[in-house]
Motif scaffolding. Structure first.
Motif, PDB file in Angstrom:
ATOM      1  N   MET A 167       0.839  -1.212   0.000  1.00 13.13           N
ATOM      2  CA  MET A 167       0.000   0.000   0.000  1.00 13.13           C
ATOM      3  C   MET A 167       0.881   1.272   0.000  1.00 13.13           C
ATOM      4  N   TYR A 168       1.995   1.203   0.792  1.00 12.13           N
ATOM      5  CA  TYR A 168       2.840   2.395   0.940  1.00 12.13           C
ATOM      6  C   TYR A 168       3.383   2.876  -0.412  1.00 12.13           C
ATOM      7  N   GLU A 169       3.903   1.900  -1.213  1.00 10.70           N
ATOM      8  CA  GLU A 169       4.543   2.288  -2.486  1.00 10.70           C
ATOM      9  C   GLU A 169       3.561   3.019  -3.387  1.00 10.70           C
ATOM     10  N   GLN A 170       2.346   2.462  -3.446  1.00 14.70           N
ATOM     11  CA  GLN A 170       1.339   3.050  -4.331  1.00 14.70           C
ATOM     12  C   GLN A 170       0.967   4.474  -3.886  1.00 14.70           C
ATOM     13  N   LEU A 171       0.775   4.604  -2.576  1.00 15.26           N
ATOM     14  CA  LEU A 171       0.422   5.940  -2.054  1.00 15.26           C
ATOM     15  C   LEU A 171       1.563   6.921  -2.305  1.00 15.26           C
ATOM     16  N   TYR A 172       2.786   6.421  -2.077  1.00  7.97           N
ATOM     17  CA  TYR A 172       3.955   7.287  -2.247  1.00  7.97           C
ATOM     18  C   TYR A 172       4.036   7.800  -3.684  1.00  7.97           C
ATOM     19  N   GLU A 173       3.801   6.883  -4.645  1.00  7.29           N
ATOM     20  CA  GLU A 173       3.873   7.284  -6.058  1.00  7.29           C
ATOM     21  C   GLU A 173       2.834   8.352  -6.369  1.00  7.29           C
ATOM     22  N   THR A 174       1.602   8.117  -5.892  1.00  7.84           N
ATOM     23  CA  THR A 174       0.518   9.082  -6.146  1.00  7.84           C
ATOM     24  C   THR A 174       0.890  10.443  -5.574  1.00  7.84           C
ATOM     25  N   LEU A 175       1.334  10.434  -4.331  1.00 11.15           N
ATOM     26  CA  LEU A 175       1.631  11.702  -3.659  1.00 11.15           C
ATOM     27  C   LEU A 175       2.844  12.395  -4.295  1.00 11.15           C
ATOM     28  N   LYS A 176       3.835  11.609  -4.656  1.00  9.36           N
ATOM     29  CA  LYS A 176       5.062  12.168  -5.237  1.00  9.36           C
ATOM     30  C   LYS A 176       4.741  12.872  -6.560  1.00  9.36           C
ATOM     31  N   ALA A 177       3.817  12.278  -7.316  1.00  5.57           N
ATOM     32  CA  ALA A 177       3.444  12.868  -8.607  1.00  5.57           C
ATOM     33  C   ALA A 177       2.881  14.278  -8.416  1.00  5.57           C
TER      34      ALA A 177
END
Ligand code: UTP
Length: 406
Positions: free
Chosen positions: A1-11
């Motif tokens: 879950m963390y990786e996906q959230l991180y990618e979304t937020l980083k974008a």
């Protein structure tokens, strides 16, 4: 879950939201993930776009003055009373705001304005509505908009006070949505390590929230043709006012707006006008000196329709514009939020931006509006602050003048 959230937020340059992820419980992580999934990223992008929006061509709007209403009062009353009796008019009380200026965490309507007895804002509003019930001989359905932050407390308050004598079956609550707040640089603010700082998304969402709650359908099924929408904080206002309803019907316009005449050119009140031929509100700071001072042949200010946040909307028009995307306004407010060290800070000055849609943009979308003048001393006592202008003090004085025992 963390990786996906991180990618979304980083974008979107918002990775800081996950700063305390390692400390969170599963429930906390789930909560934050749900909030992130609901973010409207387009809206957040508007924090910088806002300043560039230019206004269209402003012109005065044709309004109905007190002098024009007086000789037609009986006629308007008879028509409006007929509509109320036939169940064609419903009320929508906007009570989802945070009332930050009043400085209380409780829902604004639960504020006690009494002096020698309890008199809650909600109670006074119900009392005003009961006047119409008596005049018309029929109850008016009342829909109360709350927000996630105050829904439970509002419902409990009404239940505790037996709906102040109003029939419970005529009252329905519905909840508006929340939107995240950001710093002036556009960074999402956190109210806890596992939560974004969320706030109600403005009063422009009332109709879509009413639809989502299934209440617009229910109103249509029972024959409601007009919604009178009003703010929680004007304790002198008349709602489902038969004269206002009758006048708006007679005008053939699709919305009506109660206004008070601006007293002097510099008065800090938004005024109804036409912008590129459509009704809109122009804020006092947007009126240039020439416009603010412009007078008609009788010597009265031309841009003088001060808004009171009491609107009438024709239901079929609301259905027609339901899918229109309203502009998002960026409002600078005080937002309690976590600092760099994860400590919750209650700011003294505006530190954040909130995103709101506004009901006045629905009036513009609806295309036509009848500004309907009301007497300031009899119908306008907004409570925004504890003291000073538009405060508990000024409202108490005005209620007293109108014979309300405090
Ligand atoms: P205000 O603009 O006065 O905002 O709302 P507020 O939140 O009550 O007060 P402050 O600015 O934080 O001090 C005008 C009306 O719109 C409703 C309010 O409850 C009030 O009746 N409103 C406002 C909502 O229902 N939802 C919102 O998101 C904002």
């Amino acid at each position: 879950m963390y990786e996906q959230l991180y990618e979304t937020l980083k974008a979107h340059g918002q990775e800081h939201v996950l700063r305390w992820w390692q400390e969170l419980s599963d429930a906390g992580r789930g909560r934050l993930a749900r909030q992130i999934a609901q973010i409207d990223w387009d809206m957040l992008g508007q924090v910088h776009a806002q300043a560039q929006t230019a206004r269209g061509e402003i012109a005065p709007i044709d309004a109905l003055s007190l002098e024009e209403i007086a000789p037609r009062r009986e006629e308007f009353f008879a028509s409006g009373r007929g509509a109320v009796r036939a169940g064609k008019v419903a009320c929508v009380l906007l009570a989802g705001g945070q009332g930050t200026r009043l400085g209380s965490d409780a829902p604004k309507g639960t504020f006690d304005i009494g002096v020698t007895r309890h008199l809650y804002i909600f109670e006074q509003l119900i009392c005003n509505l009961q006047d119409v019930v008596r005049q018309c001989g029929a109850y008016v359905p009342l829909y109360i908009m709350t927000s996630e932050a105050n829904d439970a407390a509002t419902r409990a308050f009404f239940a505790e006070h037996a709906f102040f004598g109003y029939p419970q079956e005529e009252v329905a609550f519905f909840c508006q949505e929340m939107a995240p707040a950001v710093s002036p640089e556009g960074k999402l603010l956190l109210s806890a390590k596992d939560s974004l700082a969320l706030s109600p998304n403005g009063n422009g969402g009332w109709y879509s929230s009413l639809v989502r709650a299934g209440l617009a359908k229910r109103a249509q099924a029972r024959g409601v043709e007009w919604f009178n929408v009003f703010a929680v904080d004007n304790v002198l206002q008349r709602m489902a006012d038969p004269v206002f309803v009758g006048a708006t019907i007679a005008s053939g316009r699709t919305t009506g707006a109660k206004f008070v005449r601006k007293a002097y050119p510099e008065e800090r009140v938004g005024v109804l006008c036409l912008e590129d031929g459509r009704p809109n509100v122009i804020e006092y700071y947007e009126l240039d000196e020439r416009m603010a001072n412009l007078r008609d042949g009788a010597g009265r200010l031309v841009y003088a329709c001060g808004v009171t946040l009491n609107y009438l909307f024709r239901a079929d028009v609301l259905r027609a514009i339901a899918h229109a995307r309203l502009p998002v306004h960026v409002v600078h407010k005080k937002v309690p939020c976590l600092d760099e060290n994860g400590v919750l800070v209650d700011p003294d000055t505006e530190n954040g931006c909130k995103f709101e849609t506004l009901i006045l943009d629905m009036v513009r979308c609806a295309g036509s509006c009848l500004p309907f003048e009301v007497e300031r001393e009899r119908e306008f006592a907004p409570i925004k602050n504890r003291t000073g202008k538009d405060s508990v003090e000024t409202a108490r004085a005005l209620l007293g003048q109108n014979g309300v025992k405090l």
